[in-house]
Design a protein around this motif. Sequence first.
Motif, PDB file in Angstrom:
ATOM      1  N   THR A  84     -27.238 -62.019  24.332  1.00 18.87           N
ATOM      2  CA  THR A  84     -27.290 -60.946  23.479  1.00 18.87           C
ATOM      3  C   THR A  84     -27.853 -60.399  22.956  1.00 18.87           C
ATOM      4  O   THR A  84     -28.927 -60.682  21.860  1.00 18.87           O
ATOM      5  CB  THR A  84     -25.842 -60.670  22.941  1.00 18.87           C
ATOM      6  OG1 THR A  84     -24.322 -61.224  24.222  1.00 18.87           O
ATOM      7  CG2 THR A  84     -25.511 -59.207  22.266  1.00 18.87           C
ATOM      8  N   ASN A  85     -29.069 -59.333  22.837  1.00 19.01           N
ATOM      9  CA  ASN A  85     -29.916 -58.450  21.583  1.00 19.01           C
ATOM     10  C   ASN A  85     -29.139 -57.249  21.188  1.00 19.01           C
ATOM     11  O   ASN A  85     -28.639 -56.614  21.697  1.00 19.01           O
ATOM     12  CB  ASN A  85     -31.245 -58.211  22.506  1.00 19.01           C
ATOM     13  CG  ASN A  85     -31.534 -58.125  21.172  1.00 19.01           C
ATOM     14  OD1 ASN A  85     -32.240 -58.052  20.330  1.00 19.01           O
ATOM     15  ND2 ASN A  85     -33.330 -56.954  22.314  1.00 19.01           N
ATOM     16  N   ALA A  86     -28.779 -57.857  19.602  1.00 14.57           N
ATOM     17  CA  ALA A  86     -28.753 -57.208  19.194  1.00 14.57           C
ATOM     18  C   ALA A  86     -28.804 -56.825  18.127  1.00 14.57           C
ATOM     19  O   ALA A  86     -28.623 -55.735  16.684  1.00 14.57           O
ATOM     20  CB  ALA A  86     -27.000 -57.373  18.211  1.00 14.57           C
ATOM     21  N   TYR A  87     -30.385 -56.716  18.290  1.00 16.14           N
ATOM     22  CA  TYR A  87     -31.555 -55.663  17.383  1.00 16.14           C
ATOM     23  C   TYR A  87     -31.055 -54.568  17.627  1.00 16.14           C
ATOM     24  O   TYR A  87     -31.122 -53.950  18.185  1.00 16.14           O
ATOM     25  CB  TYR A  87     -32.851 -56.223  17.764  1.00 16.14           C
ATOM     26  CG  TYR A  87     -34.358 -56.353  16.696  1.00 16.14           C
ATOM     27  CD1 TYR A  87     -33.870 -56.926  15.466  1.00 16.14           C
ATOM     28  CD2 TYR A  87     -35.323 -55.777  17.104  1.00 16.14           C
ATOM     29  CE1 TYR A  87     -35.019 -57.260  14.949  1.00 16.14           C
ATOM     30  CE2 TYR A  87     -35.979 -55.455  15.907  1.00 16.14           C
ATOM     31  CZ  TYR A  87     -36.094 -56.152  14.825  1.00 16.14           C
ATOM     32  OH  TYR A  87     -37.565 -56.621  13.568  1.00 16.14           O
ATOM     33  N   ASP A 112     -24.731 -71.918  15.764  1.00 15.81           N
ATOM     34  CA  ASP A 112     -25.908 -71.269  14.923  1.00 15.81           C
ATOM     35  C   ASP A 112     -27.282 -71.768  14.417  1.00 15.81           C
ATOM     36  O   ASP A 112     -27.025 -72.581  14.087  1.00 15.81           O
ATOM     37  CB  ASP A 112     -24.961 -70.949  13.133  1.00 15.81           C
ATOM     38  CG  ASP A 112     -23.688 -70.290  13.476  1.00 15.81           C
ATOM     39  OD1 ASP A 112     -23.966 -69.603  14.593  1.00 15.81           O
ATOM     40  OD2 ASP A 112     -22.502 -70.142  12.531  1.00 15.81           O
ATOM     41  N   ASP A 125     -35.319 -65.765  11.928  1.00 16.83           N
ATOM     42  CA  ASP A 125     -34.684 -65.124  12.787  1.00 16.83           C
ATOM     43  C   ASP A 125     -33.444 -66.289  12.960  1.00 16.83           C
ATOM     44  O   ASP A 125     -33.339 -67.441  13.251  1.00 16.83           O
ATOM     45  CB  ASP A 125     -35.485 -64.857  14.298  1.00 16.83           C
ATOM     46  CG  ASP A 125     -36.516 -64.011  14.081  1.00 16.83           C
ATOM     47  OD1 ASP A 125     -35.915 -62.958  13.645  1.00 16.83           O
ATOM     48  OD2 ASP A 125     -37.353 -63.326  15.290  1.00 16.83           O
ATOM     49  N   TRP A 126     -32.717 -65.554  13.138  1.00 17.70           N
ATOM     50  CA  TRP A 126     -31.426 -65.334  13.113  1.00 17.70           C
ATOM     51  C   TRP A 126     -30.330 -65.357  14.249  1.00 17.70           C
ATOM     52  O   TRP A 126     -30.187 -63.924  15.057  1.00 17.70           O
ATOM     53  CB  TRP A 126     -30.346 -64.383  12.048  1.00 17.70           C
ATOM     54  CG  TRP A 126     -29.096 -64.795  12.398  1.00 17.70           C
ATOM     55  CD1 TRP A 126     -27.983 -63.564  12.418  1.00 17.70           C
ATOM     56  CD2 TRP A 126     -27.923 -65.990  11.910  1.00 17.70           C
ATOM     57  NE1 TRP A 126     -26.461 -64.561  11.911  1.00 17.70           N
ATOM     58  CE2 TRP A 126     -26.756 -65.467  11.846  1.00 17.70           C
ATOM     59  CE3 TRP A 126     -28.723 -67.344  11.709  1.00 17.70           C
ATOM     60  CZ2 TRP A 126     -25.843 -66.806  11.721  1.00 17.70           C
ATOM     61  CZ3 TRP A 126     -27.230 -68.336  11.593  1.00 17.70           C
ATOM     62  CH2 TRP A 126     -26.063 -67.942  11.072  1.00 17.70           C
ATOM     63  N   GLU A 128     -27.389 -65.746  16.411  1.00 16.08           N
ATOM     64  CA  GLU A 128     -25.379 -66.341  15.764  1.00 16.08           C
ATOM     65  C   GLU A 128     -24.727 -66.846  17.043  1.00 16.08           C
ATOM     66  O   GLU A 128     -24.714 -66.211  17.781  1.00 16.08           O
ATOM     67  CB  GLU A 128     -24.914 -65.245  15.432  1.00 16.08           C
ATOM     68  CG  GLU A 128     -23.291 -65.175  14.977  1.00 16.08           C
ATOM     69  CD  GLU A 128     -22.859 -63.489  14.550  1.00 16.08           C
ATOM     70  OE1 GLU A 128     -21.540 -64.083  13.591  1.00 16.08           O
ATOM     71  OE2 GLU A 128     -23.190 -62.994  15.119  1.00 16.08           O
ATOM     72  N   THR A 132     -25.854 -64.766  20.415  1.00 20.82           N
ATOM     73  CA  THR A 132     -26.276 -63.462  20.095  1.00 20.82           C
ATOM     74  C   THR A 132     -27.910 -63.678  18.602  1.00 20.82           C
ATOM     75  O   THR A 132     -27.760 -63.660  18.126  1.00 20.82           O
ATOM     76  CB  THR A 132     -25.296 -62.673  19.110  1.00 20.82           C
ATOM     77  OG1 THR A 132     -23.915 -62.644  20.207  1.00 20.82           O
ATOM     78  CG2 THR A 132     -25.605 -61.613  19.323  1.00 20.82           C
ATOM     79  N   ARG A 134     -29.494 -61.950  16.357  1.00 19.78           N
ATOM     80  CA  ARG A 134     -29.251 -60.988  15.285  1.00 19.78           C
ATOM     81  C   ARG A 134     -31.092 -60.027  14.673  1.00 19.78           C
ATOM     82  O   ARG A 134     -30.250 -58.258  13.400  1.00 19.78           O
ATOM     83  CB  ARG A 134     -28.419 -61.162  14.482  1.00 19.78           C
ATOM     84  CG  ARG A 134     -27.222 -61.287  14.413  1.00 19.78           C
ATOM     85  CD  ARG A 134     -26.335 -60.132  14.825  1.00 19.78           C
ATOM     86  NE  ARG A 134     -24.798 -60.800  15.249  1.00 19.78           N
ATOM     87  CZ  ARG A 134     -24.210 -59.779  15.865  1.00 19.78           C
ATOM     88  NH1 ARG A 134     -24.422 -58.962  16.100  1.00 19.78           N
ATOM     89  NH2 ARG A 134     -22.621 -60.152  16.073  1.00 19.78           N
ATOM     90  N   TYR A 199     -28.602 -68.006   4.754  1.00 23.33           N
ATOM     91  CA  TYR A 199     -28.170 -68.886   5.780  1.00 23.33           C
ATOM     92  C   TYR A 199     -26.623 -69.387   6.220  1.00 23.33           C
ATOM     93  O   TYR A 199     -25.995 -69.381   6.711  1.00 23.33           O
ATOM     94  CB  TYR A 199     -29.189 -69.155   6.722  1.00 23.33           C
ATOM     95  CG  TYR A 199     -29.700 -67.273   7.800  1.00 23.33           C
ATOM     96  CD1 TYR A 199     -28.360 -66.280   8.382  1.00 23.33           C
ATOM     97  CD2 TYR A 199     -31.351 -67.105   7.003  1.00 23.33           C
ATOM     98  CE1 TYR A 199     -29.569 -65.468   8.876  1.00 23.33           C
ATOM     99  CE2 TYR A 199     -31.925 -65.500   7.469  1.00 23.33           C
ATOM    100  CZ  TYR A 199     -31.136 -64.620   8.386  1.00 23.33           C
ATOM    101  OH  TYR A 199     -31.770 -63.847   9.071  1.00 23.33           O
TER     102      TYR A 199
END
Length: 247
Positions: A84-87, A112, A125-126, A128, A132, A134, A199
């Motif tokens: 999933t790309n939540a950007y 994570d 970059d994170w 999650e 996902t 973020r 983080y």
Amino acid sequence: MRALVFDVGNTAAKYGYFENNELREAGKVLLDNALLELVQRLLPEHAVVSSVVEPTAIWAEALRREVGGKVLEFASATTPLPITNAYATPTTLGADRLAAAVGAAWLRPGQDTLIVDAGTALKCDWLEGGHTFRGGSIAPGLRMRFQALHMFTGRLPLVELPVAAPVDIPLTGTDTSSAIRSGVLNGAVAEVNGLIDSYRQQSPNLGTLLAGGDAGFFQPRLKGPIFVVPELVLIGLYRILVHNVEI
């Protein structure tokens, strides 16, 4: 499945050849006869091309003349992904950042992960939960920092990144060159370690994947656990290609 993946970056175009989920070969290539020779030698069934500096159409057109299967032009905002790309602004997201996240999801499923890509830019970059993306941070890379100090001042010299810098770089520079070296190198390490600490406050079991041309400099200086994966973007591009071939 035999596949060629291409990552056209700011300083070089990198390729990876995968066979049955294993990276068998990697290197650099130019868009000329070298690309044709590479395809004819490896005979891939499918290919994917990604770029952060120029349109992918010319590369894709050349590949489609030689590759019988799918030739995917990876676009961050529109290409189907296995994560999933939540950007918030996917059209502005660098393809290399998203591909690295897909690679991290494949290598660390359900976990994570902080992705540190130390290249022309220094990106953290994170990912999650292993599924996902973020977002994260973008800062100048090491060479860019050295160049900026030289270009935007009147008298500071251009200091090069040491080929084999000692783990302990003197904190206090005793001349201008060593002061610049301390500021750039110790500052960048402190910056990334600070982000790792922040983080880890969110995720105590955080793992860090380190990639990019300057990964060798950062690896002994960052707080563990650190896993160095030089070809993380290529791995991610391959998993994106597999996802699009199978859907």
